[in-house]
Design a protein around this motif. Sequence first.
Motif, PDB file in Angstrom:
ATOM      1  N   ILE A 114       6.988-103.041  77.902  1.00  0.00           N
ATOM      2  CA  ILE A 114       8.198-102.473  77.327  1.00  0.00           C
ATOM      3  C   ILE A 114       8.034-102.202  75.832  1.00  0.00           C
ATOM      4  CG2 ILE A 114      10.627-102.975  76.807  1.00  0.00           C
ATOM      5  CD1 ILE A 114      10.866-104.292  79.491  1.00  0.00           C
ATOM      6  N   SER A 115       7.180-102.959  75.183  1.00  0.00           N
ATOM      7  CA  SER A 115       7.003-102.782  73.738  1.00  0.00           C
ATOM      8  C   SER A 115       6.380-101.432  73.391  1.00  0.00           C
ATOM      9  CB  SER A 115       6.125-103.905  73.179  1.00  0.00           C
ATOM     10  OG  SER A 115       4.808-103.822  73.719  1.00  0.00           O
ATOM     11  N   GLU A 116       5.834-100.748  74.404  1.00  0.00           N
ATOM     12  CA  GLU A 116       5.179 -99.475  74.144  1.00  0.00           C
ATOM     13  C   GLU A 116       6.109 -98.276  74.267  1.00  0.00           C
ATOM     14  OE1 GLU A 116       1.856 -99.217  76.738  1.00  0.00           O
ATOM     15  OE2 GLU A 116       0.743-100.855  75.787  1.00  0.00           O
ATOM     16  N   VAL A 117       7.361 -98.470  74.680  1.00  0.00           N
ATOM     17  CA  VAL A 117       8.272 -97.333  74.849  1.00  0.00           C
ATOM     18  C   VAL A 117       8.758 -96.843  73.492  1.00  0.00           C
ATOM     19  CG1 VAL A 117       9.015 -98.218  77.085  1.00  0.00           C
ATOM     20  CG2 VAL A 117      10.374 -98.741  75.056  1.00  0.00           C
ATOM     21  N   GLY A 118       9.242 -95.572  73.485  1.00  0.00           N
ATOM     22  CA  GLY A 118       9.747 -94.990  72.247  1.00  0.00           C
ATOM     23  C   GLY A 118      10.980 -95.718  71.747  1.00  0.00           C
ATOM     24  N   THR A 119      10.969 -96.120  70.486  1.00  0.00           N
ATOM     25  CA  THR A 119      12.049 -96.964  69.958  1.00  0.00           C
ATOM     26  C   THR A 119      12.919 -96.271  68.915  1.00  0.00           C
ATOM     27  OG1 THR A 119      10.555 -97.864  68.291  1.00  0.00           O
ATOM     28  CG2 THR A 119      10.748 -99.075  70.374  1.00  0.00           C
ATOM     29  N   LYS A 120      12.667 -94.998  68.648  1.00  0.00           N
ATOM     30  CA  LYS A 120      13.475 -94.301  67.662  1.00  0.00           C
ATOM     31  C   LYS A 120      14.950 -94.336  68.070  1.00  0.00           C
ATOM     32  CE  LYS A 120      14.043 -89.880  65.272  1.00  0.00           C
ATOM     33  NZ  LYS A 120      13.631 -88.455  65.196  1.00  0.00           N
ATOM     34  N   SER A 121      15.842 -94.572  67.127  1.00  0.00           N
ATOM     35  CA  SER A 121      17.305 -94.591  67.306  1.00  0.00           C
ATOM     36  C   SER A 121      17.818 -95.825  68.042  1.00  0.00           C
ATOM     37  CB  SER A 121      17.803 -93.333  68.043  1.00  0.00           C
ATOM     38  OG  SER A 121      17.371 -92.157  67.389  1.00  0.00           O
ATOM     39  N   ALA A 122      16.928 -96.714  68.508  1.00  0.00           N
ATOM     40  CA  ALA A 122      17.366 -97.884  69.278  1.00  0.00           C
ATOM     41  C   ALA A 122      17.903 -98.973  68.362  1.00  0.00           C
ATOM     42  CB  ALA A 122      16.212 -98.431  70.106  1.00  0.00           C
ATOM     43  N   MET A 123      18.823 -99.790  68.905  1.00  0.00           N
ATOM     44  CA  MET A 123      19.321-100.959  68.193  1.00  0.00           C
ATOM     45  C   MET A 123      18.301-102.086  68.323  1.00  0.00           C
ATOM     46  SD  MET A 123      23.361-100.856  69.296  1.00  0.00           S
ATOM     47  CE  MET A 123      23.740-102.420  68.497  1.00  0.00           C
ATOM     48  N   GLU A 124      18.112-102.837  67.260  1.00  0.00           N
ATOM     49  CA  GLU A 124      17.065-103.854  67.259  1.00  0.00           C
ATOM     50  C   GLU A 124      17.457-105.094  68.047  1.00  0.00           C
ATOM     51  OE1 GLU A 124      14.254-106.315  64.079  1.00  0.00           O
ATOM     52  OE2 GLU A 124      15.558-104.686  63.409  1.00  0.00           O
ATOM     53  N   ASN A 125      18.699-105.549  67.915  1.00  0.00           N
ATOM     54  CA  ASN A 125      19.129-106.789  68.580  1.00  0.00           C
ATOM     55  C   ASN A 125      20.327-106.524  69.489  1.00  0.00           C
ATOM     56  OD1 ASN A 125      17.235-108.643  67.298  1.00  0.00           O
ATOM     57  ND2 ASN A 125      18.365-108.190  65.417  1.00  0.00           N
ATOM     58  N   TYR A 126      20.198-105.524  70.338  1.00  0.00           N
ATOM     59  CA  TYR A 126      21.271-105.128  71.255  1.00  0.00           C
ATOM     60  C   TYR A 126      21.446-106.197  72.333  1.00  0.00           C
ATOM     61  CZ  TYR A 126      23.528-102.325  74.936  1.00  0.00           C
ATOM     62  OH  TYR A 126      24.355-101.855  75.921  1.00  0.00           O
ATOM     63  N   LYS A 127      22.700-106.679  72.507  1.00  0.00           N
ATOM     64  CA  LYS A 127      22.956-107.767  73.460  1.00  0.00           C
ATOM     65  C   LYS A 127      24.321-107.593  74.107  1.00  0.00           C
ATOM     66  CE  LYS A 127      24.625-110.808  69.742  1.00  0.00           C
ATOM     67  NZ  LYS A 127      24.647-109.714  68.733  1.00  0.00           N
ATOM     68  N   VAL A 128      24.636-108.483  75.073  1.00  0.00           N
ATOM     69  CA  VAL A 128      25.919-108.432  75.774  1.00  0.00           C
ATOM     70  C   VAL A 128      27.061-108.510  74.765  1.00  0.00           C
ATOM     71  CG1 VAL A 128      27.444-109.625  77.396  1.00  0.00           C
ATOM     72  CG2 VAL A 128      24.998-109.439  77.896  1.00  0.00           C
ATOM     73  N   GLY A 129      28.017-107.609  74.910  1.00  0.00           N
ATOM     74  CA  GLY A 129      29.169-107.577  74.016  1.00  0.00           C
ATOM     75  C   GLY A 129      29.031-106.577  72.891  1.00  0.00           C
ATOM     76  N   ASP A 130      27.814-106.057  72.674  1.00  0.00           N
ATOM     77  CA  ASP A 130      27.606-105.086  71.597  1.00  0.00           C
ATOM     78  C   ASP A 130      28.008-103.690  72.049  1.00  0.00           C
ATOM     79  OD1 ASP A 130      26.607-107.017  69.948  1.00  0.00           O
ATOM     80  OD2 ASP A 130      24.495-106.473  70.209  1.00  0.00           O
ATOM     81  N   THR A 131      28.531-102.902  71.098  1.00  0.00           N
ATOM     82  CA  THR A 131      28.732-101.477  71.305  1.00  0.00           C
ATOM     83  C   THR A 131      27.455-100.764  70.896  1.00  0.00           C
ATOM     84  OG1 THR A 131      31.090-101.655  70.785  1.00  0.00           O
ATOM     85  CG2 THR A 131      30.117 -99.457  70.682  1.00  0.00           C
ATOM     86  N   PHE A 132      26.915 -99.951  71.776  1.00  0.00           N
ATOM     87  CA  PHE A 132      25.694 -99.235  71.396  1.00  0.00           C
ATOM     88  C   PHE A 132      26.012 -98.218  70.304  1.00  0.00           C
ATOM     89  CE2 PHE A 132      23.106 -95.413  71.610  1.00  0.00           C
ATOM     90  CZ  PHE A 132      21.864 -95.958  71.282  1.00  0.00           C
ATOM     91  N   LYS A 133      25.203 -98.199  69.276  1.00  0.00           N
ATOM     92  CA  LYS A 133      25.314 -97.217  68.195  1.00  0.00           C
ATOM     93  C   LYS A 133      23.904 -96.816  67.776  1.00  0.00           C
ATOM     94  CE  LYS A 133      27.503 -94.860  64.952  1.00  0.00           C
ATOM     95  NZ  LYS A 133      28.485 -93.787  65.216  1.00  0.00           N
ATOM     96  N   ALA A 134      23.548 -95.567  68.022  1.00  0.00           N
ATOM     97  CA  ALA A 134      22.210 -95.085  67.686  1.00  0.00           C
ATOM     98  C   ALA A 134      21.972 -95.198  66.182  1.00  0.00           C
ATOM     99  CB  ALA A 134      22.050 -93.642  68.138  1.00  0.00           C
ATOM    100  N   THR A 135      20.804 -95.680  65.789  1.00  0.00           N
ATOM    101  CA  THR A 135      20.484 -95.773  64.358  1.00  0.00           C
ATOM    102  C   THR A 135      20.268 -94.385  63.770  1.00  0.00           C
ATOM    103  OG1 THR A 135      18.138 -96.082  64.911  1.00  0.00           O
ATOM    104  CG2 THR A 135      19.479 -98.071  64.609  1.00  0.00           C
ATOM    105  N   GLU A 136      19.910 -93.430  64.629  1.00  0.00           N
ATOM    106  CA  GLU A 136      19.845 -92.022  64.243  1.00  0.00           C
ATOM    107  C   GLU A 136      20.479 -91.208  65.374  1.00  0.00           C
ATOM    108  OE1 GLU A 136      16.091 -90.434  62.831  1.00  0.00           O
ATOM    109  OE2 GLU A 136      15.340 -92.487  62.542  1.00  0.00           O
ATOM    110  N   PRO A 137      21.402 -90.286  65.056  1.00  0.00           N
ATOM    111  CA  PRO A 137      22.047 -89.501  66.118  1.00  0.00           C
ATOM    112  C   PRO A 137      21.023 -88.693  66.916  1.00  0.00           C
ATOM    113  CG  PRO A 137      23.185 -89.228  64.022  1.00  0.00           C
ATOM    114  CD  PRO A 137      21.900 -89.941  63.715  1.00  0.00           C
ATOM    115  N   PHE A 138      21.291 -88.529  68.204  1.00  0.00           N
ATOM    116  CA  PHE A 138      20.413 -87.687  69.024  1.00  0.00           C
ATOM    117  C   PHE A 138      21.211 -87.059  70.163  1.00  0.00           C
ATOM    118  CE2 PHE A 138      20.124 -91.930  70.925  1.00  0.00           C
ATOM    119  CZ  PHE A 138      20.180 -91.690  72.290  1.00  0.00           C
TER     120      PHE A 138
END
Length: 545
Positions: free
Chosen positions: A36-60
């Motif tokens: 999984i560490s090899e997948v594209g990580t652009k715009s991803a949240m670093e510590n995304y967990k249960v209860g979090d609202t997803f918010k892209a670090t860069e819009p796409f």
Amino acid sequence: MKRKPRNLLGKMILTMTMSAVLAACSSGDAGTGPDISEVGTKSAMENYKVGDTFKATEPFNLSILYSDQPTYPYKKDWLLFKKITEMTGVTLEPTIVPMSDYPQKRSLLISSGDAPLVIPKTYPGEEAPFVSSGAILPISDYIDLMPHFKDKVEKWKLEPELEGLRQEDGKYYVLPGLHEEVWPDYTLIVRNDLFEKNSIAIPTTWDEVYTAAKKLKEIYPDSIPFSDRFEFKSTLSIAAVGYGTKAGWGFGNGLTYKADQDEFVYTATTPEYKELLTFFNKMVAEGLLDKESFTQDDDQATQKFVSGKSFMINGNSQTLVLHRNDMNKTLGEGKFSITKITVPGGPKGQLMSGSRLENGVMISGKIKDHENFKAIIQFIDWLYYSDEGQEFAKWGVENETYTKEGGKRKLAEDINYNGLNPKGTKDLRVDFGFSGGVFAYGGTTDLLQSMFSEEELVFQKNMTETKEVIPAEPPIPYSSEDRERVTLLSTPLKDYTEQNTLKFILGERKLSDYDTFIKELESQGLSNYVKMANDTYKVYKENKQ
């Protein structure tokens, strides 16, 4: 809700199944998946967990296949899309496909390599043709990126049901909608005012449906007590469960698992299936069930019911509202009463089948090379599986399309949905895009029932208190090669079964000819089909030990 006890073998299989799936859930299919560490990580949240609202670090932008429902056709400027972009930084780019052409168009797009990255509205089983080509993602490899999905699977103990999605390689390729509990909807809608007027008890079994229809025919000789829609396939499906079999919409692959034998049999060859057909044959023969139920279109069946020519019809919570609105015009408001009854029981008792998995999402295999791979998976997890995303997709925007007080949601004064707020001049689906079939499914029982009317809540309560839920059957994970052979066998068998099911019920073929019918199925490759299923099941079971 009552649950039917499993025998010792069933418990052993269930234990092995849960252990296997839990291992897969926690380790990306027991270490067989990619890094999984090899997948594209652009715009991803670093510590995304249960209860979090997803918010892209860069819009796409994200491409998505959209099944366009004619009742609430797609609008580019819906509040739904505007708010998704505002909340998450993701701008959806829909490929619009008419709902009537959706399965065919989806197949063409996937096969040609032109499918959008996100492919919703896919029912479990529909992904199978695309597995071997690599056209869709083995999503079970990546659920460690989906904390909300994993949380609901573990909390609601959905592992055994997910196991049925796995292909021969041990992976699953569709993300289903997840329900906390089984959700029954279809049943018989009856003219309960006429039942009460003539002192006829509301039926609780199919034998009582026959008795009630017979009395109604005596009192109203020019009527058709029961005239159905959906080509009778919905009624066959709900009735079959109480007879210990499958039929109609629920016929599926034509196989039934017999726990006492630990093997699959062809459903139409069983005594239970014949008994079901015998019952409805009697209904037709005595003029209690309209012969046209099997061929008329839905509008014709509905017209008979709303005009008072028939007194029973299959339907759900939405068709109940539609019938009531039509009958206010045809019969006059206050001059009739209709209700959904608890699904009648059969010879095997008050049983209910049903999965807690709903249609869901496939993801194009092209995503593997996408720079926003991780962010897209996080976005899907939030929108389809988080409490916040599910409430948003269903109800919309708090204090704009609805209010919430003490946990109870209420539509805004000028907004209606399925008769919940009939004075509303705007519609939650038509004007805003919420509660549509592309995004809004699955969730807690509280969320599901939050849009139910009081009478629908009563129906759900009665079903819960009355019915025993039959256990899910074990999976048959065919190889890609076997799947093609199985399809060539199963399709004509199913077609021939449906044709003769109709003939037996309508009396066009005598029930005394049933053994001959079974021999005719044998001549079409029935034994090979059943053998392939059981051989595959045995290999699956051995691999799980």
